[in-house]
Design a protein around this motif. Structure first.
Motif, short mmCIF file in Angstrom:
data_model
loop_
_atom_site.label_atom_id
_atom_site.label_comp_id
_atom_site.label_asym_id
_atom_site.label_seq_id
_atom_site.Cartn_x
_atom_site.Cartn_y
_atom_site.Cartn_z
N MET A 170 0.88 -1.18 0.00
CA MET A 170 0.00 0.00 0.00
C MET A 170 0.91 1.22 0.00
SD MET A 170 -3.00 1.08 2.57
CE MET A 170 -3.78 -0.48 2.70
N ILE A 229 2.30 -4.58 3.14
CA ILE A 229 1.28 -4.69 4.20
C ILE A 229 0.97 -6.16 4.45
CG2 ILE A 229 0.13 -2.44 3.91
CD1 ILE A 229 -2.00 -3.98 2.21
N GLN A 251 -4.05 -6.33 7.09
CA GLN A 251 -4.19 -4.91 6.74
C GLN A 251 -4.91 -4.78 5.40
OE1 GLN A 251 -0.01 -4.09 7.15
NE2 GLN A 251 -0.34 -2.82 8.96
N TYR A 252 -4.63 -5.72 4.52
CA TYR A 252 -5.29 -5.72 3.21
C TYR A 252 -6.80 -5.81 3.40
CZ TYR A 252 -6.80 -7.53 -1.32
OH TYR A 252 -7.47 -7.74 -2.50
N GLU A 269 -8.55 -5.11 6.14
CA GLU A 269 -9.07 -3.92 6.82
C GLU A 269 -9.18 -2.75 5.85
OE1 GLU A 269 -10.58 -3.98 9.86
OE2 GLU A 269 -10.12 -6.10 9.62
N SER A 270 -8.21 -2.63 4.94
CA SER A 270 -8.29 -1.51 4.01
C SER A 270 -9.47 -1.71 3.05
CB SER A 270 -6.98 -1.33 3.26
OG SER A 270 -6.87 -2.29 2.25
N LYS A 321 -12.64 -0.39 4.56
CA LYS A 321 -12.74 1.04 4.87
C LYS A 321 -14.06 1.60 4.35
CE LYS A 321 -8.34 3.31 5.25
NZ LYS A 321 -7.20 3.69 4.43
N GLN A 338 -10.12 7.90 10.44
CA GLN A 338 -10.53 8.03 9.04
C GLN A 338 -11.58 9.12 8.84
OE1 GLN A 338 -11.70 4.04 8.07
NE2 GLN A 338 -9.58 3.29 8.12
#
Ligand SMILES: Nc1nc2c(ncn2[C@@H]2O[C@H](COP(=O)(O)OP(=O)(O)O)[C@@H](O)[C@H]2O)c(=O)[nH]1
Ligand SMILES: [Mg+2]
Length: 625
Positions: free
Chosen positions: A189, A194, A198-199, A201-202, A205, A560
């Protein structure tokens, strides 16, 4: 590594019956019924032909098992089950649930798919969502089943659906693992590497704004974030060449892509190490038996057109489980008693056997019983064991009585013969009779001294012979009237003394019975306290996990820039904290209520028993609060 030790191959757990309605297969139910240990339940859901069954076989540590769809149509119909010994949690069974591929156009039954998805959620402790390619909007839209969970599953039995149903869901829902298959992207990212988590969770978003487009975009993401407190992601590269993949079941490890193998192993070990045993509302771990019952309860409510409700399911489950728990505990008690007790025996020994048998029975009951909120079933068990024990004590008395009588008949036989032959009806005969009686009574006592009914039986015998004695006495011309009178009195006293010894014997038995009752009561109380402590601890842990997840979520939302969502999350956090507080402060009073209840119940069926629950309860409370 797990092997198919429990079952050599998977069986169908839930399928459509001839009327197109879901039903639980008896064969699978019977297998679950036999699993008395806690179960870790891992289910897999996702589109058909995405390698779900293959992944489940790897979890089972087997090359084949769940049928792979080598052709385009998916092989699995409904939900299949494979129970294997847990590879690293001793005393646990790993139950793998493989679902029919969702969205199979040929079957075209959306509602069916929805229910299969719901059941996978309801029955598992870890839910694996399997998809091909990448986690993009399309992948998330395909996961629309999560957005329907709130319509299709209810947590609370009744009352208003509170604002924060998600906390309820979080507490009881499985943890969530997304398995992304044939993943070809680089995990980066902004140029930085990552993790797969994390992938995920992103990808989850939220999009800012209130437009309907943003709402639609956010809905599945919100649901995933709100319902599943623990989320994890694994990405798998393609396992082999296209050609090889048509015969995946035949491929050995060396034919597989090494990175795929590594990911598959990491995934399996994550599941073995982290997938928790299945719990239900209230935080209780369930056994295979209960899982089978739970499946039936849920399927039954879907069949009858109702929305499956977690709380109601627990109520139905409790009834089924607790009835059986009482029955089996009683059976275990009786088996132990009948195999160890040889009547007649010393009541103290019988009492010891009873104590051990009862302890075992209660332990068995506690492991199997379920949400026995007011200890209704435990009291029933207590009463039933008490009845059985009293019966056993009575039988012990009777057996002893019979043996003593047999000895008595044998020992006194010569005397009886002498009497009927008129041997003592002569001058000086009475003294002869009396000496003989005293001598035989000693002989009898020597032979029966270990018997509980020894004195009682002799007492009855002497009483029955009083008249005969008097008759011999009166016909003995050697004795003066005064001497005769004195003898009559002496005989009377002897009978009274013997009666007294019989009573003492009886009192000793009563004392023993009373000690037994106190011990029984204490055993129940001890085990209840132990159980409640464990339960309380479990609930506290679950709540803390949910709280942590919500705090994390709030932070992320704030970072965010989702102020409104963060504020709502804060409200949820506050209400959860209030709930937790309430539970902590109500614990002592719940406890003493339970102890009082058990004490009162015990007083009802333990005659002469004075409940000491309040005392025990208070000391327990003061130790902890
Ligand atoms: N592309 C791809 N195919 C796979 C993978 N794992 C298994 N397969 C193959 O895909 C087909 C369907 O697999 P299966 O496990 O039955 O999929 P399911 O319908 O989701 O249960 C089989 O031929 C498998 O050999 C994978 O990771 N990627
Ligand atoms: Mg399959």
């Amino acid at each position: 590594m797990a092997c198919g030790g429990l079952m050599s191959a998977p069986v169908c757990l839930i399928e459509n019956d001839e009327n197109g309605k879901l039903c639980v297969r008896k064969q699978a139910k019977d297998i679950l019924d036999g699993i008395k240990e806690p179960v870790v339940v891992v289910s897999v859901v996702g589109l058909y032909r995405t390698g779900k069954s293959y992944l489940m076989n790897r979890l089972a540590g087997q090359q084949s098992g769940f049928a792979l769809g080598g052709t385009i149509e998916s092989k699995t119909k409904g939900i299949w089950m494979w129970c294997v010994p847990h590879p690293n949690k001793e005393g646990h069974t790993l139950v793998l649930l493989d679902t029919e591929g969702l969205g199979d156009v040929d079957k075209g039954d959306e509602k069916h798919d929805t229910w299969i998805f719901c059941l996978a959620v309801l029955l598992s402790s870890t839910l694996v969502y399997n998809s091909l390619g990448v986690i993009d909007n399309m992948a998330l839209e395909k996961l629309h089943y999560v957005t329907e969970l709130t319509e299709n599953i209810r947590v609370k039995a009744e009352g208003s659906r509170d604002e924060d149903e998600s906390a309820d869901f979080m507490r009881v829902f499985p943890s969530f693992v997304w398995a992304v298959r044939d993943f070809t992207l680089e995990l980066t990212m902004g140029g930085d590497p990552i993790t797969s988590d994390q992938y995920l969770e992103s990808a989850l978003k939220l999009k800012p704004g209130n437009s309907s487009q943003a709402e639609r975009f956010n809905l599945p993401r919100r649901c995933l974030r709100h319902f599943f407190a623990v989320r994890k992601c694994f990405v798998f590269p393609r396992p082999a060449s296209t050609q090889n993949m048509r015969k995946m079941e035949e491929l050995t490890e060396k034919d597989l892509d090494s990175e795929f193998l590594e990911q598959a192993n990491t995934f399996c070990h994550y599941i073995y190490d982290n997938a928790d045993p299945k719990i239900v509302c209230g935080g209780r771990t369930i056994t295979g038996t209960a899982l089978g019952n739970l499946a039936e309860v849920y399927v039954e409510s879907i069949r009858s057109g109702k929305v499956p409700c977690l709380e109601n399911a627990v109520v139905s489950l409790s009834k089924i489980q607790n009835d059986r728990a009482v029955e089996q505990a009683l059976e275990s008690y009786m088996t132990e008693m009948l195999s160890k007790a040889q009547l007649p025996m010393d009541p103290a020994d019988l009492s010891n056997i009873h104590t051990v048998a009862e302890k075992k029975a209660i332990e068995g009951f506690i492991t199997m019983s379920f949400n026995d909120n007011d200890q209704i079933y435990q009291k029933e068990l207590m009463r039933k064991i008490q009845n059985e024990y009293q019966d056993m004590c009575l039988q012990n008395h009777q057996a002893s009585h019979m043996q003593c009588e047999a000895v008595l008949l044998e020992v006194f036989d010569t005397l009886e013969k002498g009497i009927s032959d008129g041997l003592y009806l002569k001058p000086g005969g009475y003294r002869q009779y009396r000496d003989m009686l005293a001598q035989l009574a000693e002989e009898y006592k020597a032979k029966t001294k270990s018997q509980i009914m020894c004195e009682e039986v002799l007492s009855l015998h002497l009483k029955a012979k009083e008249e005969v004695g008097n008759m011999i006495l009166r016909s003995d011309e050697c004795l003066s009237a005064a001497e005769q009178e004195k003898e009559v009195q002496r005989l009377k006293n002897e009978i009274i003394e013997q009666r007294q010894r019989g009573l003492e014997e009886h009192n000793k038995l009563q004392e023993q019975a009373f000690k037994d009752m106190q011990r029984t009561h204490k055993e129940h109380i001890d085990q209840i306290i132990h159980q409640m402590e464990r339960e309380h601890e479990r609930i506290r842990r679950d709540n803390e996990q949910v709280l942590e997840a919500k705090l994390r979520e709030k932070e992320i939302l704030l970072q965010q820039g989702f102020q409104q969502d963060a504020a709502r999350m804060q409200r949820e956090i506050d209400s959860l904290k209030a709930d937790m507080n309430k539970q902590e402060t109500s614990q002592p009073s719940t406890m003493s209520k339970v102890l009082d209840g058990i004490g009162t119940a015990a007083a009802l069926f333990l005659p002469g028993f004075i409940p000491k629950a309040a005392g025990i309860g208070l000391s327990w409370l003061s130790k902890r609060f």
